[in-house]
Design a protein around this motif. Sequence first.
Motif, PDB file in Angstrom:
ATOM      1  N   LEU A 184      55.278  26.899 -67.095  1.00  0.00           N
ATOM      2  CA  LEU A 184      54.486  28.561 -66.489  1.00  0.00           C
ATOM      3  C   LEU A 184      54.695  29.005 -65.314  1.00  0.00           C
ATOM      4  O   LEU A 184      55.263  30.489 -65.747  1.00  0.00           O
ATOM      5  N   TRP A 185      54.296  27.898 -63.742  1.00  0.00           N
ATOM      6  CA  TRP A 185      54.789  28.794 -62.789  1.00  0.00           C
ATOM      7  C   TRP A 185      56.095  29.510 -62.790  1.00  0.00           C
ATOM      8  O   TRP A 185      56.448  30.098 -62.180  1.00  0.00           O
ATOM      9  N   HIS A 186      57.087  29.205 -63.265  1.00  0.00           N
ATOM     10  CA  HIS A 186      58.856  29.150 -63.293  1.00  0.00           C
ATOM     11  C   HIS A 186      58.427  30.818 -64.267  1.00  0.00           C
ATOM     12  O   HIS A 186      59.296  31.672 -63.317  1.00  0.00           O
ATOM     13  N   VAL A 187      57.667  30.588 -65.295  1.00  0.00           N
ATOM     14  CA  VAL A 187      58.292  31.896 -65.863  1.00  0.00           C
ATOM     15  C   VAL A 187      57.632  32.654 -65.382  1.00  0.00           C
ATOM     16  O   VAL A 187      58.009  34.261 -65.296  1.00  0.00           O
ATOM     17  N   LEU A 188      56.358  33.093 -64.801  1.00  0.00           N
ATOM     18  CA  LEU A 188      55.454  33.919 -64.435  1.00  0.00           C
ATOM     19  C   LEU A 188      56.439  34.571 -62.632  1.00  0.00           C
ATOM     20  O   LEU A 188      56.334  35.698 -62.600  1.00  0.00           O
ATOM     21  N   VAL A 189      57.325  33.274 -62.625  1.00  0.00           N
ATOM     22  CA  VAL A 189      58.119  33.673 -60.974  1.00  0.00           C
ATOM     23  C   VAL A 189      58.845  34.624 -61.650  1.00  0.00           C
ATOM     24  O   VAL A 189      59.667  35.822 -61.354  1.00  0.00           O
ATOM     25  N   ASN A 190      59.382  34.218 -62.885  1.00  0.00           N
ATOM     26  CA  ASN A 190      61.001  34.845 -63.629  1.00  0.00           C
ATOM     27  C   ASN A 190      60.488  36.178 -63.893  1.00  0.00           C
ATOM     28  O   ASN A 190      61.164  37.137 -63.397  1.00  0.00           O
ATOM     29  N   ASN A 191      59.315  36.130 -64.330  1.00  0.00           N
ATOM     30  CA  ASN A 191      58.566  37.178 -64.857  1.00  0.00           C
ATOM     31  C   ASN A 191      58.628  38.656 -63.522  1.00  0.00           C
ATOM     32  O   ASN A 191      59.055  39.409 -63.497  1.00  0.00           O
ATOM     33  N   PHE A 192      58.732  37.787 -62.641  1.00  0.00           N
ATOM     34  CA  PHE A 192      57.628  39.033 -61.077  1.00  0.00           C
ATOM     35  C   PHE A 192      59.244  39.271 -61.144  1.00  0.00           C
ATOM     36  O   PHE A 192      59.665  40.547 -60.226  1.00  0.00           O
ATOM     37  N   ASN A 193      59.926  38.637 -60.919  1.00  0.00           N
ATOM     38  CA  ASN A 193      61.777  38.829 -60.697  1.00  0.00           C
ATOM     39  C   ASN A 193      62.201  40.086 -61.480  1.00  0.00           C
ATOM     40  O   ASN A 193      62.491  41.142 -60.531  1.00  0.00           O
ATOM     41  N   ARG A 194      61.303  40.077 -62.834  1.00  0.00           N
ATOM     42  CA  ARG A 194      61.825  41.133 -63.339  1.00  0.00           C
ATOM     43  C   ARG A 194      61.627  42.186 -63.306  1.00  0.00           C
ATOM     44  O   ARG A 194      61.776  43.348 -63.416  1.00  0.00           O
ATOM     45  N   PHE A 195      59.548  42.041 -62.926  1.00  0.00           N
ATOM     46  CA  PHE A 195      59.171  43.360 -62.789  1.00  0.00           C
ATOM     47  C   PHE A 195      59.944  43.833 -61.686  1.00  0.00           C
ATOM     48  O   PHE A 195      59.717  45.221 -61.532  1.00  0.00           O
ATOM     49  N   GLN A 196      59.735  43.524 -60.796  1.00  0.00           N
ATOM     50  CA  GLN A 196      60.224  44.097 -59.369  1.00  0.00           C
ATOM     51  C   GLN A 196      61.617  45.123 -59.445  1.00  0.00           C
ATOM     52  O   GLN A 196      61.446  46.016 -59.333  1.00  0.00           O
ATOM     53  N   LYS A 218      45.864  21.769 -63.462  1.00  0.00           N
ATOM     54  CA  LYS A 218      44.241  21.762 -64.003  1.00  0.00           C
ATOM     55  C   LYS A 218      44.489  23.213 -64.325  1.00  0.00           C
ATOM     56  O   LYS A 218      42.934  23.492 -65.091  1.00  0.00           O
ATOM     57  N   HIS A 219      45.590  23.356 -64.407  1.00  0.00           N
ATOM     58  CA  HIS A 219      45.045  25.404 -65.026  1.00  0.00           C
ATOM     59  C   HIS A 219      46.026  25.720 -66.096  1.00  0.00           C
ATOM     60  O   HIS A 219      46.303  27.222 -65.633  1.00  0.00           O
ATOM     61  N   THR A 220      46.539  24.814 -66.760  1.00  0.00           N
ATOM     62  CA  THR A 220      47.251  25.921 -67.950  1.00  0.00           C
ATOM     63  C   THR A 220      47.207  26.198 -68.907  1.00  0.00           C
ATOM     64  O   THR A 220      47.674  27.297 -69.096  1.00  0.00           O
ATOM     65  N   GLU A 221      45.855  26.525 -69.157  1.00  0.00           N
ATOM     66  CA  GLU A 221      45.635  27.829 -70.186  1.00  0.00           C
ATOM     67  C   GLU A 221      45.196  28.826 -68.902  1.00  0.00           C
ATOM     68  O   GLU A 221      45.571  30.611 -69.719  1.00  0.00           O
ATOM     69  N   GLU A 222      45.096  28.630 -68.023  1.00  0.00           N
ATOM     70  CA  GLU A 222      44.421  30.179 -67.257  1.00  0.00           C
ATOM     71  C   GLU A 222      46.174  30.948 -66.746  1.00  0.00           C
ATOM     72  O   GLU A 222      46.109  31.959 -66.785  1.00  0.00           O
ATOM     73  N   LEU A 223      47.257  30.111 -66.517  1.00  0.00           N
ATOM     74  CA  LEU A 223      47.655  30.684 -66.547  1.00  0.00           C
ATOM     75  C   LEU A 223      49.351  30.986 -67.664  1.00  0.00           C
ATOM     76  O   LEU A 223      49.846  32.484 -67.903  1.00  0.00           O
ATOM     77  N   GLU A 224      48.333  30.727 -69.235  1.00  0.00           N
ATOM     78  CA  GLU A 224      49.119  31.135 -69.974  1.00  0.00           C
ATOM     79  C   GLU A 224      48.863  32.536 -69.946  1.00  0.00           C
ATOM     80  O   GLU A 224      48.928  33.330 -70.777  1.00  0.00           O
ATOM     81  N   GLN A 225      47.551  32.990 -69.641  1.00  0.00           N
ATOM     82  CA  GLN A 225      46.489  33.870 -70.021  1.00  0.00           C
ATOM     83  C   GLN A 225      47.025  34.923 -69.521  1.00  0.00           C
ATOM     84  O   GLN A 225      47.171  36.560 -69.279  1.00  0.00           O
ATOM     85  N   LEU A 226      47.313  34.381 -67.897  1.00  0.00           N
ATOM     86  CA  LEU A 226      48.122  35.402 -67.141  1.00  0.00           C
ATOM     87  C   LEU A 226      49.520  35.763 -66.971  1.00  0.00           C
ATOM     88  O   LEU A 226      49.733  37.402 -67.628  1.00  0.00           O
ATOM     89  N   LEU A 227      49.809  35.457 -68.064  1.00  0.00           N
ATOM     90  CA  LEU A 227      51.328  35.834 -68.654  1.00  0.00           C
ATOM     91  C   LEU A 227      51.061  37.321 -69.913  1.00  0.00           C
ATOM     92  O   LEU A 227      51.677  38.056 -69.892  1.00  0.00           O
ATOM     93  N   SER A 284      39.686  35.425 -61.889  1.00  0.00           N
ATOM     94  CA  SER A 284      38.555  34.763 -62.287  1.00  0.00           C
ATOM     95  C   SER A 284      38.470  33.628 -62.780  1.00  0.00           C
ATOM     96  O   SER A 284      37.613  32.898 -62.684  1.00  0.00           O
ATOM     97  N   PRO A 285      39.266  32.889 -63.517  1.00  0.00           N
ATOM     98  CA  PRO A 285      38.823  31.530 -64.709  1.00  0.00           C
ATOM     99  C   PRO A 285      39.003  30.972 -63.066  1.00  0.00           C
ATOM    100  O   PRO A 285      38.839  29.523 -63.801  1.00  0.00           O
ATOM    101  N   PHE A 286      39.705  30.970 -62.098  1.00  0.00           N
ATOM    102  CA  PHE A 286      40.562  29.847 -61.331  1.00  0.00           C
ATOM    103  C   PHE A 286      38.923  29.334 -60.401  1.00  0.00           C
ATOM    104  O   PHE A 286      39.014  28.696 -59.694  1.00  0.00           O
ATOM    105  N   TYR A 287      38.054  30.836 -60.579  1.00  0.00           N
ATOM    106  CA  TYR A 287      36.828  30.684 -59.900  1.00  0.00           C
ATOM    107  C   TYR A 287      35.893  29.961 -60.151  1.00  0.00           C
ATOM    108  O   TYR A 287      34.841  29.441 -60.008  1.00  0.00           O
ATOM    109  N   GLU A 288      35.923  29.984 -61.593  1.00  0.00           N
ATOM    110  CA  GLU A 288      34.417  29.345 -62.401  1.00  0.00           C
ATOM    111  C   GLU A 288      34.543  28.288 -61.768  1.00  0.00           C
ATOM    112  O   GLU A 288      33.180  27.762 -62.100  1.00  0.00           O
TER     113      GLU A 288
END
Length: 419
Positions: free
Chosen positions: A388-400, A98-107, A27-31
């Motif tokens: 943060l894109w790389h971190v989110l992908v790294n965590n996605f692999n760990r989640f899986q 443009k979405h560094t803060e939003e990516l931090e929030q997702l993490l 939702s923050p990406f749509y604001e």
Amino acid sequence: MLSLDQLVASDHRVRLVWDYCQSLDLSPFYEPIKSLQGTRGRNPIDPRILFALWFYATLEGITSARRIAELTTRDFCYLWICGGVTVNYHTLSDFRTKHTEELEQLLSDSITVLLNEKLITLETIGQDGMRVRASAGSSSFRSEPTLQRMQEEAEKYLKELNEQSEQENQAEVSAAEQAARQRAAEERLERIKAAQDNLEELERRRREKKSRKSKSTPRASTTDPEAVRMKMGDGGFRPAFNVQFATDGQTRIVVGVDVNNQGSDMGQMLPVYESVCSTYGVVPGQYIVDGGFIKAADIDALDAAGTTVYGAVQGAEKAVADGKTPYQAKPTDSDAMGRFRERMGTEEAQAIYQQRPSIAEFPNAECRNRGLNQFSVRGQRKALGQTLWHVLVNNFNRFQHLGFLPHLMGEHSAPPASS
């Protein structure tokens, strides 16, 4: 004739990526693109499509917006994500930065869910840093006198552009070209001024390091003013940023990330530690770092908060070779620092410290394997966004791997894996 959906296998991982992206709160990406009273909305590409494109591309080790835009015209997986929507590289590039803060929030949101589900405890945290090449050339560094001269020349050129008459502009160049020249001149002047500001910061750091008597003149880059020359893994010096990862010891999931332009890891432990504690409301019991992080003030702070630090005692190998005992408290040590030295002399502490490479260096290798070797953006904040894109992908692999995806996607039918 086949539809896009028929061209992608039913068990292809791009489908799992899309389902995961669908489950995220974006939702923050749509604001910024919402229609509000008194103003018209915009008709852009759905942010979820752009998010999924970057997420899947990062998973495949692709970090170029131009490359992704090309793949959306011929690769079935990228075409499937787009679903008939046309994407250009400018839109992709702007979305990434443009979405560094939003990516931090997702993490932080994903880690909070795991904490609430008691799938992760953050009892043990490992921190490590890695140098990532900046998007700046070594030849772009200038000293203070050169920067001053370049600023004067840039201001003079910008003034000449402003003074050109409209008639001259129409005769020589188009309005669009004139606007492009104006914008380029203003951006160059901004970078030069930013380089001068960074030069002052570098000079302040040099004065604080009283133990070093460096005679070299500080220089700043006119390409990426926040980048600093650092010693890289191969021993060479290049413009870079210092990327810090805080990783959970049990699951190898990254829970904290920072990007700075400090050439050393010394003093980087406390800021990341405080960020983890404040974000998740958890005080780790153990904190594992290498010898480059050990700073007396940081040891004191973590000890006072109730966290036990495990790390290499600086100069221990040389002391042992000389027949000395490096694990005894020194007269100048604080109580916490003295306990740290004595603790690291025990077999139990050494056994815990030996886990550091498998914990702290794990995300470093994963991110480098997926293309985080050089930033394709400029500026410390944008570099954090790309990280943060790389971190989110790294965590996605760990989640899986750990079986956590059902919990994060709201599907609790499958139990988590035990390891």
